[in-house]
Enzyme design. Structure first.
Site, mmCIF file in Angstrom:
data_model
loop_
_atom_site.group_PDB
_atom_site.id
_atom_site.type_symbol
_atom_site.label_atom_id
_atom_site.label_comp_id
_atom_site.label_asym_id
_atom_site.label_seq_id
_atom_site.Cartn_x
_atom_site.Cartn_y
_atom_site.Cartn_z
ATOM 1 C CB CYS A 124 10.958 -33.271 22.771
ATOM 2 S SG CYS A 124 10.537 -31.575 23.262
ATOM 3 C CE LYS A 189 6.775 -29.551 28.252
ATOM 4 N NZ LYS A 189 8.208 -29.798 28.144
ATOM 5 C CD GLU A 227 -0.178 -38.064 28.283
ATOM 6 O OE1 GLU A 227 0.664 -38.738 28.898
ATOM 7 O OE2 GLU A 227 -0.104 -37.844 27.058
ATOM 8 C CE LYS A 242 6.948 -26.908 31.352
ATOM 9 N NZ LYS A 242 8.056 -27.429 30.624
ATOM 10 C CB SER A 268 9.573 -19.179 30.953
ATOM 11 O OG SER A 268 8.873 -19.739 29.859
HETATM 12 C C1 PBG Z 1 11.709 -29.024 27.414
HETATM 13 C C2 PBG Z 1 11.084 -28.100 28.383
HETATM 14 C C3 PBG Z 1 10.355 -26.922 28.130
HETATM 15 C C4 PBG Z 1 10.095 -26.362 29.389
HETATM 16 C C5 PBG Z 1 10.637 -27.214 30.353
HETATM 17 N N1 PBG Z 1 11.231 -28.280 29.705
HETATM 18 C C6 PBG Z 1 9.983 -26.287 26.850
HETATM 19 C C7 PBG Z 1 8.986 -26.909 25.968
HETATM 20 O O1 PBG Z 1 8.482 -28.009 26.223
HETATM 21 O O2 PBG Z 1 8.682 -26.320 24.930
HETATM 22 C C8 PBG Z 1 9.377 -25.060 29.650
HETATM 23 C C9 PBG Z 1 9.735 -24.393 30.940
HETATM 24 C C10 PBG Z 1 9.315 -22.976 31.051
HETATM 25 O O3 PBG Z 1 8.662 -22.401 30.155
HETATM 26 O O4 PBG Z 1 9.637 -22.379 32.093
HETATM 27 N N2 PBG Z 1 10.944 -30.007 26.865
#
Ligand code: PBG
Length: 317
Positions: A124, A189, A227, A242, A268
């Site tokens: 990232c 996150k 955070e 998330k 996902s």
């Molecule tokens: C990118 C990002 C990710 C997701 C959203 N933005 C992947 C990660 O951080 O590895 C995951 C979304 C999902 O799993 O639906 N940084």
């Protein structure tokens, strides 16, 4: 004698419901792939598709007609490089996708703001050896935010978990005339295994290592509040937790403690767990996703980013 079941009779049950779902609170993620010309199924996420620039306006139009108010865009560039230049290219895939949607619809367009779909190593941020560099990445995130806002993005959503990313992005946006563009920060996150299917969807698997050095440890709760507080201090207009379902305790606390507009991302893996079981005949997909969305709302989410947004709208509930 008190009998709780009196209020559980048909109709009365609905009347006393404490939580209500609405299309207005849902955001549909869309993956836009620069290399394809027609929609392409995402195998790891049954029922989801990558869109091409050509197919995108029709998909966006269908969402708008169904009543979905917002989309969250992810770009898959034709080419990746070490420094993720596709992310901040004014003519990059996500910038073109934003423009295409804004031209043909009045959807709220939220852009995922991260380098990982654009870097050859899949991390990232910029890297040195196997270290992901925080401060060196910040100017690129600022530049990406400005290019997305210039393309017409209504909200930018930084997801890379770099320290001080919100401050850097706010400063860049303000400097370039986008003081009114809100930031939805992926504030809490977690380094979650539930992002697994997304790696195929966005082709953002990483070449080595993992994201544990910058995303949060699932074991931590207090750190999430910290955070979120930092992101608010840096200028976040909305905050996100998330994934959603395994982190409902965090969601509840974030909403209660800060009272900010709070989003939850049903990721996902959460989607795929239910669809995979449903395809085996082991779960009722609609009932399962409706229950999951209701519970995420009940836990404090004002809005939910979900791969079922379109399906929810289609049910016309
Ligand atoms: C990118 C990002 C990710 C997701 C959203 N933005 C992947 C990660 O951080 O590895 C995951 C979304 C999902 O799993 O639906 N940084």
């Amino acid at each position: 004698m008190r009998r709780m079941r009196r209020l559980r009779a048909p109709k009365i049950r609905e009347m006393v419901a404490e939580t209500h779902l609405s299309c207005n609170d849902l955001v549909q993620p869309i993956f836009v792939d620069e290399r394809i010309t027609a929609p392409k199924a995402i195998e790891s996420m049954p029922g989801q598709f990558r869109q091409s620039l050509e197919s995108l306006p029709a998909e966006a139009g269908a969402l708008e007609d169904l009543g979905v108010p917002a989309v969250l865009l992810f770009g898959l560039p034709a080419q990746k490089d070490e420094v993720g230049s596709g992310a901040y290219d004014p003519h990059g895939i996500i910038q073109k996708a934003v423009a295409a949607i804004k031209e043909t619809t009045s959807l709220i367009v939220i852009t995922d703001l991260c380098l990982c779909e654009y870097t050859s190593h899949g991390h990232c941020g910029l890297i040195r050896g196997e270290k992901v560099l925080n401060d060196e990445t910040l100017p690129l995130l600022g530049e990406t935010a400005v290019s997305q806002a210039a393309a017409g993005a209504d909200i930018v959503a930084p997801s890379g978990m770099m320290d001080h990313m919100v401050r850097a992005i706010r400063a860049s946006l303000d400097l370039d005339g986008y003081a009114d563009t809100p930031i939805l920060s992926y504030a809490a996150k977690y380094a979650s295994t539930f992002y697994g299917p997304f790696r195929e969807a966005a082709e953002s698997g990483y070449a080595w290592g993992d994201r544990k050095g910058y995303q949060m440890n699932p074991a931590n709760f207090a750190e999430a509040l910290w955070e979120v507080q930092l992101d608010i201090e840096e200028g976040a207009d909305m905050v996100m937790v998330k994934p959603a379902m395994p982190y409902l305790d965090v969601l509840r606390a974030v909403k209660d403690m800060f009272g900010m507009p709070t989003a939850a991302y049903q990721v996902s893996g959460e989607y795929t767990m239910i669809t995979a079981a449903a395809r085996q005949g082991w779960l009722d997909e609609n009932a399962a996703f409706l229950e999951s969305l209701t519970c995420i709302r009940r836990a404090g989410a004002d809005m939910i980013i979900t791969y079922w947004a379109k399906e929810y709208a289609r049910l016309g509930l």
